[in-house]
Write a protein that holds these residues in place. Structure first.
Motif, PDB file in Angstrom:
ATOM      1  N   TYR A   1       0.846  -1.191   0.000  1.00 21.32           N
ATOM      2  CA  TYR A   1       0.000   0.000   0.000  1.00 21.32           C
ATOM      3  C   TYR A   1       0.884   1.243   0.000  1.00 21.32           C
ATOM      4  CZ  TYR A   1      -4.553  -2.231   0.770  1.00 21.32           C
ATOM      5  OH  TYR A   1      -5.711  -2.943   0.618  1.00 21.32           O
ATOM      6  N   LEU A   2       0.520   2.210  -0.833  1.00 28.95           N
ATOM      7  CA  LEU A   2       1.179   3.507  -0.877  1.00 28.95           C
ATOM      8  C   LEU A   2       0.205   4.563  -0.384  1.00 28.95           C
ATOM      9  CD1 LEU A   2       2.751   3.306  -4.472  1.00 28.95           C
ATOM     10  CD2 LEU A   2       3.694   2.436  -2.310  1.00 28.95           C
ATOM     11  N   TYR A   3       0.713   5.547   0.316  1.00 35.80           N
ATOM     12  CA  TYR A   3      -0.129   6.647   0.803  1.00 35.80           C
ATOM     13  C   TYR A   3       0.097   7.866  -0.083  1.00 35.80           C
ATOM     14  CZ  TYR A   3      -2.050  10.273   3.876  1.00 35.80           C
ATOM     15  OH  TYR A   3      -2.775  11.330   4.382  1.00 35.80           O
ATOM     16  N   GLN A   4      -0.986   8.506  -0.476  1.00 35.46           N
ATOM     17  CA  GLN A   4      -0.893   9.618  -1.407  1.00 35.46           C
ATOM     18  C   GLN A   4       0.199  10.608  -1.003  1.00 35.46           C
ATOM     19  OE1 GLN A   4      -4.932  11.308  -1.068  1.00 35.46           O
ATOM     20  NE2 GLN A   4      -4.079  12.967   0.162  1.00 35.46           N
ATOM     21  N   GLY A   5       1.032  10.961  -1.962  1.00 33.99           N
ATOM     22  CA  GLY A   5       2.097  11.925  -1.737  1.00 33.99           C
ATOM     23  C   GLY A   5       3.439  11.314  -1.403  1.00 33.99           C
ATOM     24  N   GLU A   6       3.458  10.044  -0.990  1.00 32.49           N
ATOM     25  CA  GLU A   6       4.767   9.453  -0.688  1.00 32.49           C
ATOM     26  C   GLU A   6       5.570   9.297  -1.972  1.00 32.49           C
ATOM     27  OE1 GLU A   6       5.218   4.929  -0.194  1.00 32.49           O
ATOM     28  OE2 GLU A   6       3.408   5.372   0.956  1.00 32.49           O
ATOM     29  N   GLU A   7       4.871   9.143  -3.116  1.00 30.74           N
ATOM     30  CA  GLU A   7       5.580   9.051  -4.392  1.00 30.74           C
ATOM     31  C   GLU A   7       6.215  10.384  -4.790  1.00 30.74           C
ATOM     32  OE1 GLU A   7       1.500  10.466  -5.704  1.00 30.74           O
ATOM     33  OE2 GLU A   7       2.391   9.340  -4.030  1.00 30.74           O
ATOM     34  N   LEU A   8       5.879  11.442  -4.082  1.00 31.06           N
ATOM     35  CA  LEU A   8       6.517  12.751  -4.281  1.00 31.06           C
ATOM     36  C   LEU A   8       7.589  13.017  -3.227  1.00 31.06           C
ATOM     37  CD1 LEU A   8       3.297  14.875  -5.003  1.00 31.06           C
ATOM     38  CD2 LEU A   8       4.772  13.693  -6.657  1.00 31.06           C
ATOM     39  N   GLY A   9       7.737  12.098  -2.286  1.00 32.28           N
ATOM     40  CA  GLY A   9       8.688  12.309  -1.198  1.00 32.28           C
ATOM     41  C   GLY A   9       8.207  13.319  -0.177  1.00 32.28           C
ATOM     42  N   LEU A  10       6.888  13.481  -0.052  1.00 36.00           N
ATOM     43  CA  LEU A  10       6.369  14.488   0.878  1.00 36.00           C
ATOM     44  C   LEU A  10       6.747  14.148   2.313  1.00 36.00           C
ATOM     45  CD1 LEU A  10       2.765  15.304  -0.368  1.00 36.00           C
ATOM     46  CD2 LEU A  10       4.933  16.358  -1.028  1.00 36.00           C
ATOM     47  N   PRO A  11       7.249  15.124   3.062  1.00 39.60           N
ATOM     48  CA  PRO A  11       7.494  14.924   4.493  1.00 39.60           C
ATOM     49  C   PRO A  11       6.244  15.264   5.292  1.00 39.60           C
ATOM     50  CG  PRO A  11       8.256  17.090   3.863  1.00 39.60           C
ATOM     51  CD  PRO A  11       7.692  16.448   2.602  1.00 39.60           C
ATOM     52  N   GLU A  12       6.275  14.961   6.569  1.00 43.31           N
ATOM     53  CA  GLU A  12       5.253  15.454   7.491  1.00 43.31           C
ATOM     54  C   GLU A  12       5.350  16.975   7.543  1.00 43.31           C
ATOM     55  OE1 GLU A  12       2.426  14.024  10.655  1.00 43.31           O
ATOM     56  OE2 GLU A  12       3.341  13.203   8.845  1.00 43.31           O
ATOM     57  N   VAL A  13       4.196  17.650   7.528  1.00 46.17           N
ATOM     58  CA  VAL A  13       4.196  19.104   7.685  1.00 46.17           C
ATOM     59  C   VAL A  13       4.226  19.394   9.177  1.00 46.17           C
ATOM     60  CG1 VAL A  13       2.989  21.261   7.233  1.00 46.17           C
ATOM     61  CG2 VAL A  13       2.987  19.439   5.516  1.00 46.17           C
ATOM     62  N   ILE A  14       5.324  19.958   9.628  1.00 45.06           N
ATOM     63  CA  ILE A  14       5.573  20.124  11.060  1.00 45.06           C
ATOM     64  C   ILE A  14       5.064  21.468  11.575  1.00 45.06           C
ATOM     65  CG2 ILE A  14       7.423  20.332  12.777  1.00 45.06           C
ATOM     66  CD1 ILE A  14       8.994  18.319  11.013  1.00 45.06           C
ATOM     67  N   ASP A  15       5.199  22.498  10.767  1.00 46.09           N
ATOM     68  CA  ASP A  15       4.927  23.855  11.246  1.00 46.09           C
ATOM     69  C   ASP A  15       3.502  24.322  10.983  1.00 46.09           C
ATOM     70  OD1 ASP A  15       7.495  24.297  12.298  1.00 46.09           O
ATOM     71  OD2 ASP A  15       8.279  24.683  10.293  1.00 46.09           O
ATOM     72  N   LEU A  16       2.536  23.458  11.156  1.00 47.94           N
ATOM     73  CA  LEU A  16       1.147  23.889  11.058  1.00 47.94           C
ATOM     74  C   LEU A  16       0.822  24.798  12.239  1.00 47.94           C
ATOM     75  CD1 LEU A  16      -0.715  20.580  10.111  1.00 47.94           C
ATOM     76  CD2 LEU A  16      -0.470  22.602   8.669  1.00 47.94           C
ATOM     77  N   PRO A  17       0.183  25.922  12.003  1.00 45.16           N
ATOM     78  CA  PRO A  17      -0.207  26.766  13.142  1.00 45.16           C
ATOM     79  C   PRO A  17      -1.253  26.068  13.993  1.00 45.16           C
ATOM     80  CG  PRO A  17      -1.135  27.605  11.080  1.00 45.16           C
ATOM     81  CD  PRO A  17      -0.196  26.504  10.706  1.00 45.16           C
ATOM     82  N   ASP A  18      -1.218  26.317  15.275  1.00 45.74           N
ATOM     83  CA  ASP A  18      -2.170  25.690  16.187  1.00 45.74           C
ATOM     84  C   ASP A  18      -3.611  25.944  15.752  1.00 45.74           C
ATOM     85  OD1 ASP A  18       0.070  24.985  17.574  1.00 45.74           O
ATOM     86  OD2 ASP A  18      -0.319  26.263  19.324  1.00 45.74           O
ATOM     87  N   SER A  19      -3.863  27.135  15.229  1.00 45.10           N
ATOM     88  CA  SER A  19      -5.229  27.505  14.855  1.00 45.10           C
ATOM     89  C   SER A  19      -5.750  26.689  13.682  1.00 45.10           C
ATOM     90  CB  SER A  19      -5.279  28.994  14.498  1.00 45.10           C
ATOM     91  OG  SER A  19      -4.400  29.280  13.411  1.00 45.10           O
ATOM     92  N   ALA A  20      -4.846  26.054  12.919  1.00 49.49           N
ATOM     93  CA  ALA A  20      -5.266  25.279  11.748  1.00 49.49           C
ATOM     94  C   ALA A  20      -5.532  23.818  12.076  1.00 49.49           C
ATOM     95  CB  ALA A  20      -4.196  25.373  10.655  1.00 49.49           C
ATOM     96  N   ARG A  21      -5.048  23.360  13.199  1.00 47.66           N
ATOM     97  CA  ARG A  21      -5.141  21.930  13.500  1.00 47.66           C
ATOM     98  C   ARG A  21      -6.588  21.504  13.721  1.00 47.66           C
ATOM     99  NH1 ARG A  21      -0.287  19.636  13.963  1.00 47.66           N
ATOM    100  NH2 ARG A  21       1.483  21.043  14.176  1.00 47.66           N
ATOM    101  N   GLN A  22      -6.900  20.275  13.261  1.00 45.86           N
ATOM    102  CA  GLN A  22      -8.266  19.777  13.328  1.00 45.86           C
ATOM    103  C   GLN A  22      -8.389  18.385  13.938  1.00 45.86           C
ATOM    104  OE1 GLN A  22     -10.721  20.440   9.884  1.00 45.86           O
ATOM    105  NE2 GLN A  22      -9.448  22.126   9.155  1.00 45.86           N
ATOM    106  N   ASP A  23      -7.289  17.685  14.137  1.00 44.46           N
ATOM    107  CA  ASP A  23      -7.340  16.326  14.667  1.00 44.46           C
ATOM    108  C   ASP A  23      -7.888  16.337  16.092  1.00 44.46           C
ATOM    109  OD1 ASP A  23      -6.865  13.714  15.550  1.00 44.46           O
ATOM    110  OD2 ASP A  23      -4.953  13.578  14.524  1.00 44.46           O
TER     111      ASP A  23
END
Length: 553
Positions: free
Chosen positions: A392-414
């Motif tokens: 199984y591949l996860y979308q974007g891994e074929e682009l070498g996408l890293p985790e986005v670390i610097d999301l502002p607190d106000s944007a988080r939704q999890d």
């Protein structure tokens, strides 16, 4: 490995719909957006797609809180849009697997609303796990269980007269009440859900929380291990033959009866329809129980996903995986990233342990070097795609996408972020919308700048159109690997370990291909053979560290 079914060797691409492609410009991906980009997945060379939930939902947990299992949320389109997407995928030769979320519903679901309106002991409440509280006045929850997302796993409701009443179980958010799967009514409703989508032509289901659903009799108290992942297992995956003590809400024997029943439903349809289990269970011999011949077809190999970039550990988990799954006549289903874990382009460079579900963010210790992470991710992906079985591949891994670390607190939704008061970052960082083009609004994700999670500026350098045709790009590495995997029938092959290599080297043959992965820092001499694939540029016949090569003699 026995049998010739398509799913035994398939490479399946996970689409997280809200982050894949946005056709209407509202900043959220949708089904028409998926349809418009399926040609790119065909060109990549995958065999099938798996869609995370697109059903009716208040979206308090990214659609994993379902309020109608048989309709499309307007956020993503309509049933007609789904049918068009399915038709397009099939015309392109892509099979389609959809998510099903059977452990819990949304608290907005009419079934749960009816349960709230009904009295204790009613048929409506029996569909969920309502219990009286402990204490003199029932003021304490029925047990000490904690939610996967943090905080207690019980919420108290008010009776019709406004006084505090029973408690209901939610292993996830308060808005996700658990079903009582001992109830035959619940089982029959989900048989109907399966048939609804099978009748429309889907090729199978990925089953969310496939190790949940059945809870231990009496709902006993339980204290999880301090280093455990949020979804179960033991933190660092165990390869021991004996399982660790099981949480009373994970991996109960009764779940297997459910999947035997579901297997019978699928068997009534043509075309090799499949069930894939999300089962965070240790050890691998236990995971294999989900894919016995009369149960599910695939189970994600999370032990492999959680294995560090270390040759001894990789050799051990590969052997254990092949042994465990072969023993029940199933393929191993390899995976490195998904919508619930830190992307492996970041995770493989972490220098401290990061339990599943915690996520990473600006204050995380031990983030590691991004360049090292990408190099290891490319090498790890090249290694995985050379293994027999399904991947199984996860979308974007074929682009070498890293985790986005610097999301502002106000944007988080999890929900994890909110339920732990920011102590855990959760999963937003792996869910940021994809970059399709270096130029244009939202990097080609949609026709406007809108994006439900902010995209970082560096997305421009990782966009698909930037990488397409560039020989050294991660996209071209994946495309070549998938083409060679199919041409050399690696999914049908077997692993034969090669002796004589240093401890930090994984070396094996699979059919006509020799695979050598150097997880160390010391350069290793390559044997004779033509280089078919290399995760990094080679100088002469030397294999540098954090690099995987495929050879053919």
């Amino acid at each position: 490995m026995t049998g010739s079914e398509w799913w035994r060797t398939a490479v399946i691409y996970q689409i997280y719909p809200r982050s894949f492609a946005d056709a209407n410009g509202d900043g959220v991906g949708d089904l028409p957006g998926i349809s418009s980009r399926l040609g790119a997945l065909r060109d990549l060379g995958v065999d099938a797609i798996w869609l995370s939930p697109f059903y009716m939902s208040p979206q308090r947990d990214g659609g994993y809180d379902v309020s109608d299992y048989c309709d499309v949320d307007p956020l993503f389109g309509t049933l007609a849009d789904f049918d068009e997407m399915l038709r397009t995928a099939h015309e392109l030769g892509l099979r389609v697997i959809v998510d099903i979320v059977p452990n819990h519903s949304s608290s907005d679901h009419p079934w749960f609303q009816a349960a709230l309106a009904a009295a204790p002991g009613s048929a409506e409440r029996a569909r969920y796990l309502f219990r009286d509280g402990r204490g003199t006045h029932g003021e304490l929850p029925p047990n000490n269980w904690e939610s996967v997302f943090g905080g207690r796993a019980w919420t108290r409701v008010l009776d019709s007269d406004g006084t505090p009443g029973q408690w209901y179980l939610h292993l996830f958010d308060t808005s996700q009440p658990d079903f009582d799967w001992e109830n035959e009514w619940v089982r029959e409703q989900f048989r109907g859900v399966l048939r609804f989508w099978l009748d429309r032509g889907v090729d199978g289901f990925r089953v969310d929380v496939a190790h949940g659903m059945i809870k231990a009799a009496g709902l006993p108290d339980y204290i999880p291990p301090a280093d455990g992942g949020s979804m179960g297992g033991g933190g660092t995956p165990s390869l021991e033959p004996e399982p660790a003590p099981t949480a009373p809400f994970w991996a109960q024997d009764g779940v297997h009866e459910i999947y035997r029943d579901w297997r019978t439903v699928l068997a009534g349809y043509p075309g090799e329809r499949v069930l894939a289990a999300e089962a965070w269970v240790d050890p691998l011999s236990e995971v294999a129980k989900w894919v016995r011949p009369d149960e599910m077809h695939q189970a994600f190999n999370f032990a492999y996903l959680e294995t560090p970039w270390s040759a001894p550990a990789l050799r051990t988990v590969i052997d254990a995986s092949l042994d465990a799954f072969t023993a029940v006549g199933a393929p191993s289903t390899w995976v490195l990233s998904n919508h619930d874990v830190v992307r492996h382009a970041t995770r493989l460079a972490l220098t401290v342990e990061n339990p599943q579900g915690h996520g990473v963010g600006p204050t995380t210790v031990g983030l590691g070097n991004p360049a090292v992470g990408l190099r290891r991710a490319r090498a790890a992906s090249a290694l995985m795609l050379a293994l027999p079985g399904s991947s199984y591949l996860y979308q974007g891994e074929e682009l070498g996408l890293p985790e986005v670390i610097d999301l502002p607190d106000s944007a988080r939704q999890d929900p994890t972020w909110f339920r732990t008061n920011g102590e855990r970052y959760g999963r937003d960082g792996c869910r940021v919308p994809l970059p399709w083009t270096a130029a244009g609004p939202s990097y080609g994700f949609g026709p406007t700048p809108a994006s439900w999670l902010p995209q970082p500026a560096e997305w421009a350098t990782l966009a698909r159109d930037t990488q397409l045709g560039e020989a050294d790009s991660t996209l071209e590495l994946y495309t070549r690997a998938l083409r060679l995997r199919r041409a050399n029938e690696l999914g049908w092959g077997s692993v034969r370990w090669l002796p004589g290599y240093p401890r930090e080297v994984v070396a094996f043959t699979n059919g006509p291909v020799t695979v050598i992965a150097n997880t160390g820092s010391t350069t290793v001499a390559l044997p004779a053979g033509d280089v078919l694939l290399a995760s990094e540029a080679l100088t002469g016949r030397e294999l540098p560290g954090d690099t995987t090569v495929w050879l053919r003699s």
